[in-house]
Scaffold this active site. Structure first.
Site, PDB file in Angstrom:
ATOM      1  N   THR A  48      16.160  39.815  34.158  1.00 46.83           N
ATOM      2  CA  THR A  48      14.788  39.304  34.020  1.00 46.83           C
ATOM      3  C   THR A  48      14.389  38.728  35.369  1.00 46.83           C
ATOM      4  O   THR A  48      14.973  37.730  35.819  1.00 46.83           O
ATOM      5  CB  THR A  48      14.724  38.183  32.960  1.00 46.83           C
ATOM      6  OG1 THR A  48      15.149  38.727  31.719  1.00 46.83           O
ATOM      7  CG2 THR A  48      13.304  37.658  32.809  1.00 46.83           C
ATOM      8  N   LYS A  78       8.071  41.304  29.062  1.00 45.54           N
ATOM      9  CA  LYS A  78       9.071  40.254  28.806  1.00 45.54           C
ATOM     10  C   LYS A  78       8.471  38.855  29.044  1.00 45.54           C
ATOM     11  O   LYS A  78       8.627  37.962  28.211  1.00 45.54           O
ATOM     12  CB  LYS A  78      10.276  40.510  29.726  1.00 45.54           C
ATOM     13  CG  LYS A  78      11.245  39.375  29.870  1.00 45.54           C
ATOM     14  CD  LYS A  78      12.297  39.378  28.806  1.00 45.54           C
ATOM     15  CE  LYS A  78      13.158  38.135  28.920  1.00 45.54           C
ATOM     16  NZ  LYS A  78      14.080  37.972  27.846  1.00 45.54           N
ATOM     17  N   LYS A 132      12.938  29.285  33.087  1.00 40.54           N
ATOM     18  CA  LYS A 132      12.928  30.379  34.069  1.00 40.54           C
ATOM     19  C   LYS A 132      11.833  31.391  33.717  1.00 40.54           C
ATOM     20  O   LYS A 132      11.047  31.805  34.560  1.00 40.54           O
ATOM     21  CB  LYS A 132      14.306  31.069  34.091  1.00 40.54           C
ATOM     22  CG  LYS A 132      14.325  32.313  34.973  1.00 40.54           C
ATOM     23  CD  LYS A 132      15.548  33.188  34.777  1.00 40.54           C
ATOM     24  CE  LYS A 132      15.319  34.541  35.454  1.00 40.54           C
ATOM     25  NZ  LYS A 132      16.394  35.487  35.270  1.00 40.54           N
ATOM     26  N   LEU A 173      21.660  40.854  36.591  1.00 45.01           N
ATOM     27  CA  LEU A 173      21.866  39.740  37.520  1.00 45.01           C
ATOM     28  C   LEU A 173      20.921  38.578  37.203  1.00 45.01           C
ATOM     29  O   LEU A 173      19.951  38.749  36.462  1.00 45.01           O
ATOM     30  CB  LEU A 173      21.640  40.258  38.950  1.00 45.01           C
ATOM     31  CG  LEU A 173      22.598  41.393  39.348  1.00 45.01           C
ATOM     32  CD1 LEU A 173      22.109  42.105  40.611  1.00 45.01           C
ATOM     33  CD2 LEU A 173      24.010  40.857  39.553  1.00 45.01           C
ATOM     34  N   PRO A 174      21.195  37.404  37.782  1.00 41.99           N
ATOM     35  CA  PRO A 174      20.397  36.234  37.400  1.00 41.99           C
ATOM     36  C   PRO A 174      18.900  36.311  37.741  1.00 41.99           C
ATOM     37  O   PRO A 174      18.073  36.029  36.886  1.00 41.99           O
ATOM     38  CB  PRO A 174      21.069  35.081  38.174  1.00 41.99           C
ATOM     39  CG  PRO A 174      22.457  35.543  38.429  1.00 41.99           C
ATOM     40  CD  PRO A 174      22.368  37.036  38.601  1.00 41.99           C
TER      41      PRO A 174
HETATM   42  P1  NAD Z   1      24.957  35.073  33.852  1.00 46.33           P
HETATM   43  O1  NAD Z   1      24.736  34.054  34.913  1.00 46.33           O
HETATM   44  O2  NAD Z   1      25.884  34.765  32.734  1.00 46.33           O
HETATM   45  O3  NAD Z   1      25.483  36.445  34.528  1.00 46.33           O
HETATM   46  C1  NAD Z   1      25.062  36.918  35.770  1.00 46.33           C
HETATM   47  C2  NAD Z   1      26.290  37.495  36.459  1.00 46.33           C
HETATM   48  O4  NAD Z   1      25.882  38.114  37.675  1.00 46.33           O
HETATM   49  C3  NAD Z   1      27.331  36.427  36.832  1.00 46.33           C
HETATM   50  O5  NAD Z   1      28.567  36.757  36.211  1.00 46.33           O
HETATM   51  C4  NAD Z   1      27.392  36.484  38.361  1.00 46.33           C
HETATM   52  O6  NAD Z   1      28.679  36.254  38.869  1.00 46.33           O
HETATM   53  C5  NAD Z   1      26.936  37.909  38.612  1.00 46.33           C
HETATM   54  N1  NAD Z   1      26.420  38.142  39.957  1.00 46.33           N
HETATM   55  C6  NAD Z   1      25.469  37.449  40.632  1.00 46.33           C
HETATM   56  N2  NAD Z   1      25.253  38.000  41.847  1.00 46.33           N
HETATM   57  C7  NAD Z   1      26.093  39.062  41.939  1.00 46.33           C
HETATM   58  C8  NAD Z   1      26.359  40.024  42.947  1.00 46.33           C
HETATM   59  N3  NAD Z   1      25.698  40.019  44.108  1.00 46.33           N
HETATM   60  N4  NAD Z   1      27.290  40.959  42.704  1.00 46.33           N
HETATM   61  C9  NAD Z   1      27.965  40.987  41.530  1.00 46.33           C
HETATM   62  N5  NAD Z   1      27.764  40.103  40.531  1.00 46.33           N
HETATM   63  C10 NAD Z   1      26.839  39.160  40.745  1.00 46.33           C
HETATM   64  O7  NAD Z   1      23.506  35.453  33.306  1.00 46.33           O
HETATM   65  P2  NAD Z   1      23.154  36.164  31.914  1.00 46.33           P
HETATM   66  O8  NAD Z   1      22.968  35.139  30.862  1.00 46.33           O
HETATM   67  O9  NAD Z   1      24.097  37.295  31.697  1.00 46.33           O
HETATM   68  O10 NAD Z   1      21.697  36.739  32.257  1.00 46.33           O
HETATM   69  C11 NAD Z   1      21.524  37.885  33.073  1.00 46.33           C
HETATM   70  C12 NAD Z   1      20.042  38.220  33.082  1.00 46.33           C
HETATM   71  O11 NAD Z   1      19.606  38.461  31.742  1.00 46.33           O
HETATM   72  C13 NAD Z   1      19.171  37.089  33.634  1.00 46.33           C
HETATM   73  O12 NAD Z   1      18.142  37.662  34.410  1.00 46.33           O
HETATM   74  C14 NAD Z   1      18.615  36.435  32.370  1.00 46.33           C
HETATM   75  O13 NAD Z   1      17.356  35.818  32.582  1.00 46.33           O
HETATM   76  C15 NAD Z   1      18.494  37.640  31.430  1.00 46.33           C
HETATM   77  N6  NAD Z   1      18.546  37.315  29.999  1.00 46.33           N
HETATM   78  C16 NAD Z   1      19.472  36.443  29.517  1.00 46.33           C
HETATM   79  C17 NAD Z   1      19.520  36.155  28.149  1.00 46.33           C
HETATM   80  C18 NAD Z   1      20.531  35.188  27.588  1.00 46.33           C
HETATM   81  O14 NAD Z   1      20.375  34.793  26.420  1.00 46.33           O
HETATM   82  N7  NAD Z   1      21.580  34.812  28.327  1.00 46.33           N
HETATM   83  C19 NAD Z   1      18.610  36.777  27.282  1.00 46.33           C
HETATM   84  C20 NAD Z   1      17.700  37.689  27.798  1.00 46.33           C
HETATM   85  C21 NAD Z   1      17.685  37.957  29.163  1.00 46.33           C
END
Ligand code: NAD
Length: 296
Positions: free
Chosen positions: A96, A171, A246, A65-66
């Site tokens: 994260t 991290k 972030k 999740l975000p």
């Molecule tokens: P994203 O926004 O693409 O995906 C998050 C998903 O969670 C969304 O599809 C959203 O609809 C869903 N969501 C939110 N609240 C919800 C709920 N209550 N129930 C069900 N679904 C819900 O984000 P991401 O890029 O996939 O990143 C996810 C995590 O990974 C974050 O914490 C980010 O910091 C970490 N991260 C991302 C990357 C990257 O390159 N994108 C790399 C390393 C770590």
């Protein structure tokens, strides 16, 4: 085959859930976004209608999740995962998030008898899709041993960082260092150019001298020397400046709570905040080169 609930099928979770399904597990997927859910179903997951529907009968529950508020919201409270998961389920949060939220949720899970780990990842969307993420895991030795089996389907490097919350700690420390050496690398290339050195010449020298670092040799922020780097693609992300900001904010939050002096981390956060203020935080994080050389 294990029944796994996977909540949060965004840029990262979508690929991770697909890899668990590809490994033969029964993956019950849920996301608030219909489009994300449909994509996961196309990749072999089974659609659930809600988080509670997804976790029904699940032996393992993974969340991606975000931010901390989403993780606390989905795990805690009467309608949360902790009150409603089946007995003995293993809980893995790969989001994260801030260390306090991670520790609060894991403590609540352990109080109810569940094994739970924080398992944030390094590696972007491509690594999530390819199953080559690095996992930094916090939690008990037992919980780590159980989680490892499943994390291995989604990543290739899996580290036990220590007690609950230590995955998040590893991290943010890593990404704070990444932000700092990216900015330092940008400054060096921008100065080199003003001094009459072209990017390739400075790269050839510094990459074999003591200035060498990952931002330079794998992700060079000056166009030219590293062909696959976002600098050669108008700084299209990659790893967006918004995501770096972030992580730098999480690092500063952790540093202030731990009373650690991180002056360069603070400066890195301020500089990435300028990218945000300029409305350019959708650029790759190496696009901070444009702020440094005055072309943003
Ligand atoms: P994203 O926004 O693409 O995906 C998050 C998903 O969670 C969304 O599809 C959203 O609809 C869903 N969501 C939110 N609240 C919800 C709920 N209550 N129930 C069900 N679904 C819900 O984000 P991401 O890029 O996939 O990143 C996810 C995590 O990974 C974050 O914490 C980010 O910091 C970490 N991260 C991302 C990357 C990257 O390159 N994108 C790399 C390393 C770590």
């Amino acid at each position: 085959m294990t029944t796994i609930a996977f909540i949060g099928l965004g840029n990262m979770g979508g690929g991770m859930a697909a890899n668990l399904a590809g490994a033969g597990h029964d993956v019950r997927a849920f996301d608030l976004s219909k489009a994300a859910l449909e994509k996961a179903v196309g990749a072999g997951c089974l659609a659930a209608s809600s988080t509670l529907d997804a976790i029904k009968g699940a032996e393992v529950i993974v969340t991606m999740l975000p931010a901390g508020q989403h993780v606390r919201g989905i795990y805690l409270g009467a309608d949360g995962i902790i009150e409603n998961a089946q007995a003995g389920a293993l809980l893995i949060d790969s989001s994260t998030i801030d260390i306090n939220s991670a520790r609060t949720v894991i403590e609540a899970a352990e109080t109810k008898g569940y094994d739970m780990v924080d398992a944030p990842v390094s590696g972007g969307v491509a690594a999530a899709a390819a199953g080559t993420l690095t996992f930094m895991v916090g939690g008990t030795t037992d919980a780590f041993a159980k989680a490892q089996t499943y994390l291995a389907h989604m990543g290739k490097n899996i580290f036990h960082a220590g007690a609950a919350g230590n995955g998040q700690g590893a991290k943010v420390c890593n990404n704070m260092l990444l932000g700092i050496h990216m900015i330092g690398t940008c400054e060096a290339f921008a100065l080199a150019e003003k001094l009459g050195l072209d990017a390739q010449t400075f790269y050839d020298i510094s990459s074999t001298a003591s200035g060498q670092n990952w931002s330079m040799t794998s992700y060079c922020p000056a166009p030219g020397p590293v062909p696959a780097a976002p600098s050669n693609n108008d700084y299209k992300a990659g790893f967006a400046a918004a995501m770096m900001l972030k992580d730098l904010r999480l690092a500063q939050d952790a540093a202030s709570k731990a009373k650690a002096a991180t002056p360069l981390g603070a400066q890195a956060e301020s500089l990435y905040a300028l990218m945000e203020a300029a409305g350019k935080d959708d650029l790759d994080f190496s696009g901070i080169m444009k702020l440094i050389n005055g072309t943003l």
